[in-house]
Enzyme design. Structure first.
Site, PDB file in Angstrom:
ATOM      1  N   TRP A 190       5.803  53.497  24.701  1.00 63.78           N
ATOM      2  CA  TRP A 190       5.404  52.555  25.326  1.00 63.78           C
ATOM      3  C   TRP A 190       5.169  52.339  26.331  1.00 63.78           C
ATOM      4  O   TRP A 190       4.276  51.934  27.136  1.00 63.78           O
ATOM      5  CB  TRP A 190       6.750  51.795  25.173  1.00 63.78           C
ATOM      6  CG  TRP A 190       7.022  51.035  24.202  1.00 63.78           C
ATOM      7  CD1 TRP A 190       8.465  51.122  23.987  1.00 63.78           C
ATOM      8  CD2 TRP A 190       6.883  50.535  23.399  1.00 63.78           C
ATOM      9  NE1 TRP A 190       8.658  50.685  22.574  1.00 63.78           N
ATOM     10  CE2 TRP A 190       7.753  49.780  22.204  1.00 63.78           C
ATOM     11  CE3 TRP A 190       6.185  49.024  23.988  1.00 63.78           C
ATOM     12  CZ2 TRP A 190       6.967  49.246  21.438  1.00 63.78           C
ATOM     13  CZ3 TRP A 190       5.509  48.487  22.447  1.00 63.78           C
ATOM     14  CH2 TRP A 190       6.330  48.252  21.333  1.00 63.78           C
TER      15      TRP A 190
ATOM     16  N   ASP B 105      10.087  50.278  32.950  1.00 63.94           N
ATOM     17  CA  ASP B 105       9.947  49.152  31.745  1.00 63.94           C
ATOM     18  C   ASP B 105      11.577  49.503  30.841  1.00 63.94           C
ATOM     19  O   ASP B 105      12.347  50.337  30.695  1.00 63.94           O
ATOM     20  CB  ASP B 105       9.078  49.628  31.235  1.00 63.94           C
ATOM     21  CG  ASP B 105       9.160  48.262  29.357  1.00 63.94           C
ATOM     22  OD1 ASP B 105      10.483  47.815  29.401  1.00 63.94           O
ATOM     23  OD2 ASP B 105       8.775  48.736  28.458  1.00 63.94           O
TER      24      ASP B 105
ATOM     25  N   LYS C  82      15.986  43.515  22.803  1.00 67.85           N
ATOM     26  CA  LYS C  82      16.882  44.538  22.559  1.00 67.85           C
ATOM     27  C   LYS C  82      18.576  44.405  23.087  1.00 67.85           C
ATOM     28  O   LYS C  82      19.433  44.067  22.251  1.00 67.85           O
ATOM     29  CB  LYS C  82      16.720  45.704  22.941  1.00 67.85           C
ATOM     30  CG  LYS C  82      15.273  45.966  22.133  1.00 67.85           C
ATOM     31  CD  LYS C  82      13.899  45.817  22.447  1.00 67.85           C
ATOM     32  CE  LYS C  82      13.046  47.173  21.467  1.00 67.85           C
ATOM     33  NZ  LYS C  82      12.230  46.491  22.450  1.00 67.85           N
TER      34      LYS C  82
HETATM   35  C1  LIG Z   1      10.119  47.146  22.018  1.00 69.60           C
HETATM   36  C2  LIG Z   1      10.139  47.814  23.519  1.00 69.60           C
HETATM   37  C3  LIG Z   1       8.941  46.866  24.381  1.00 69.60           C
HETATM   38  C4  LIG Z   1       7.544  45.661  23.660  1.00 69.60           C
HETATM   39  O1  LIG Z   1       8.107  44.584  24.089  1.00 69.60           O
HETATM   40  P1  LIG Z   1       7.637  43.191  24.021  1.00 69.60           P
HETATM   41  O2  LIG Z   1       8.908  42.462  24.372  1.00 69.60           O
HETATM   42  O3  LIG Z   1       7.393  43.740  22.196  1.00 69.60           O
HETATM   43  O4  LIG Z   1       6.502  43.432  23.833  1.00 69.60           O
HETATM   44  C5  LIG Z   1       8.296  47.853  25.299  1.00 69.60           C
HETATM   45  N1  LIG Z   1       8.423  48.462  26.340  1.00 69.60           N
HETATM   46  C6  LIG Z   1       9.709  48.817  25.599  1.00 69.60           C
HETATM   47  C7  LIG Z   1      10.529  50.272  26.067  1.00 69.60           C
HETATM   48  C8  LIG Z   1      10.317  47.755  24.211  1.00 69.60           C
HETATM   49  O5  LIG Z   1      11.292  49.129  23.581  1.00 69.60           O
END
Ligand SMILES: *Cc1c(COP(=O)(O)O)cnc(C)c1O
Length: 361
Positions: free
Chosen positions: A102, A166, A190
Site C-alpha cells: 500500500w 493511511d 476493514k
Molecule cells: C485495503 C487497504 C487499502 C485499499 O483500500 P481501498 O479502499 O480498496 O482503496 C489501502 N491501504 C491499506 C492499508 C489497506 O489495508
C-alpha cells in the site's frame, strides 16, 4: 443461520447486531415512510445520520475541535492521489515510508503530481522502522498497519514534520492521539463497516494547504478531489454513499457501546495473543513479521512444510473458519482480527491450529 467465523481481510466481518440494524432500516427508516437507501441526502433525516456519524467519530477517537471529518468515496486508493494533490505544490515533496504494497501504491500516485520520494525501505517487509530520520519534505506519509504483510507500527513515529497516515486497516482499533497527525485516512471496509466510504480527518493546516494549492495549481484542484470544498459542503458536494454512511454510523455506535478505544485495544490484544502464542509454540509454523513489528490486525504466516498450507485452508473452511488464505501476492496464511472479529472466533482458530499442528508435525 450458518454464519462462519470470518477472518476476511476486507471487506471484513461485521457484528451481527449491526447487520440486523441495517436490515431493519431497509424497508422503512424512522418516520420516513421509505427505506434508508431511498431518502434524499438533503433531507433532515439523512442530515441527522451524517452528523451523528461525525459526532460519534469525534467522540470515539477524540478528534480535536478544529479538525474536520470527511466521508468520501473512491477508497483509500483515491486518497493516494487526492492527498498530495491538495497538500503539495508541484515542487514540494512528501517523504514516504515504504513498508509494503500500500505504501508503494501511495508513492506511485503521489509522483503523478509531486516530487515525492521513498524515505525508508526494507524489501523483506518483516519490519517497520523504529525511528525516522530527518528529511526535507512537506510531510511524512506512512501506513500504520500493513494489511498484506502483517506488520504494524506499535507507536506513532516521532517527527517534527507534518505526519499523514493511511490507517485503513487499524483505524479505531486502539487509542491514538489524533493531534499527532495532519491527515488520517482510511477506507471503511476493514474496521468501520462495508466498502464504499472513506473516512478522512484533516487538520486546519491540511485544509489551508488545500485552499492554497487550489489557487496555485493551473486550473485549480478538480472539485471532486478538493478537500477544502468537500469540507465546506459537509462531504456532500455531490450525492454521498448514503447507505454506507448509515452503516458507518451504526458501527461507530456499536464501538461506543462496546466501551470505546481502550476496550477495542484490549480485546484486539487478547485475540492476537491467542494466535501468536500458538505460532510461537513450534517450528511447525513460520510467522512472517519480526516480533517487534507484529500486527494485531492481520497475522500472517507460512507452514514450515508449505505443502500443508492448502490442506490447512481446506480443513479450516470445513470447520467454519473462513477467508484465511494469504494475499495473492505473498501466499501462505493470513488471519484478520479486526474489531468485529469476536474473541470466540480467535479462540476457535487457535484451537484448530493446535489440533492441526499435533496431527501433522
Ligand atoms: C485495503 C487497504 C487499502 C485499499 O483500500 P481501498 O479502499 O480498496 O482503496 C489501502 N491501504 C491499506 C492499508 C489497506 O489495508
Amino acid at each position: 443461520m450458518s454464519r462462519s467465523h470470518n477472518f476476511s481481510a476486507g471487506p471484513a466481518t461485521l457484528p451481527l447486531q449491526v447487520i440486523e440494524e441495517l436490515q431493519a432500516a431497509l424497508p422503512e427508516f424512522k418516520s420516513c415512510q421509505a427505506g434508508i437507501m431511498e431518502i434524499s441526502h438533503r433531507s433532515p433525516d439523512f442530515d441527522a445520520v451524517i452528523n451523528s456519524a461525525k459526532e460519534r467519530f469525534r467522540r470515539l477517537i477524540n478528534i480535536p475541535q478544529d479538525y474536520e471529518v470527511l466521508f468520501l468515496q473512491g477508497g483509500a486508493s483515491l486518497q493516494f492521489y487526492m492527498l498530495p494533490l491538495n497538500i503539495l505544490s508541484p515542487s514540494e515533496k512528501g517523504a514516504y515510508i515504504m513498508t509494503g504494497t500500500w505504501s508503494t501504491k501511495a508513492l506511485k500516485e503521489a509522483k503523478r503530481c509531486s516530487e515525492s520520494f521513498a524515505l525508508w525501505e526494507d524489501s523483506s517487509h518483516k519490519n517497520v522502522p523504529k525511528t525516522i530520520s530527518k528529511t526535507n519534505s512537506t510531510y511524512i506519509h506512512y501506513t500504520s498497519n500493513n494489511t498484506i504483510y502483517g506488520t504494524q507500527f506499535l507507536d506513532t513515529p516521532q517527527t517534527d514534520s507534518h505526519l499523514v497516515v493511511d490507517m485503513s486497516s487499524d483505524i479505531c482499533s486502539r487509542p491514538v492521539d489524533v493531534s499527532d497527525f495532519d491527515i488520517i485516512y482510511a477506507g471503511a471496509q476493514k474496521n468501520l463497516g462495508p466498502s464504499g466510504v472513506t473516512t478522512i480527518i484533516l487538520s486546519p493546516w491540511a485544509i489551508e494547504q488545500s485552499r492554497k494549492n487550489d489557487k496555485e495549481r493551473a486550473g485549480g484542484i478538480p472539485s471532486m478531489l478538493n478537500y477544502a470544498l468537500m469540507v465546506s459542503k459537509n462531504s456532500m458536494f455531490n450525492t454521498p454513499n448514503t447507505f454506507g454512511i448509515f452503516a458507518l454510523e451504526r458501527m461507530l455506535a456499536w464501538m461506543e457501546a462496546e466501551g470505546g478505544m481502550e476496550s477495542m485495544e484490549q480485546k484486539n490484544k487478547e485475540k492476537a495473543r491467542l494466535i501468536y502464542q500458538e505460532l510461537d509454540s513450534s517450528e511447525f509454523w513460520v510467522p512472517h513479521a519480526s516480533v517487534d513489528s507484529r500486527s494485531l490486525m492481520n497475522i500472517t504466516w507460512r507452514i514450515h512444510d508449505t505443502q500443508l498450507e492448502s490442506i490447512f485452508l481446506e480443513r479450516a473452511t470445513k470447520e467454519g473458519l473462513l477467508a484465511l488464505k494469504g494475499h495473492r501476492s505473498v501466499g501462505g496464511i493470513r488471519a484478520s482480527l479486526y474489531n468485529s472479529c469476536s474473541l470466540e472466533s480467535a479462540q476457535k482458530l487457535s484451537e484448530f491450529m493446535k489440533e492441526f499442528r499435533l496431527q501433522n508435525q
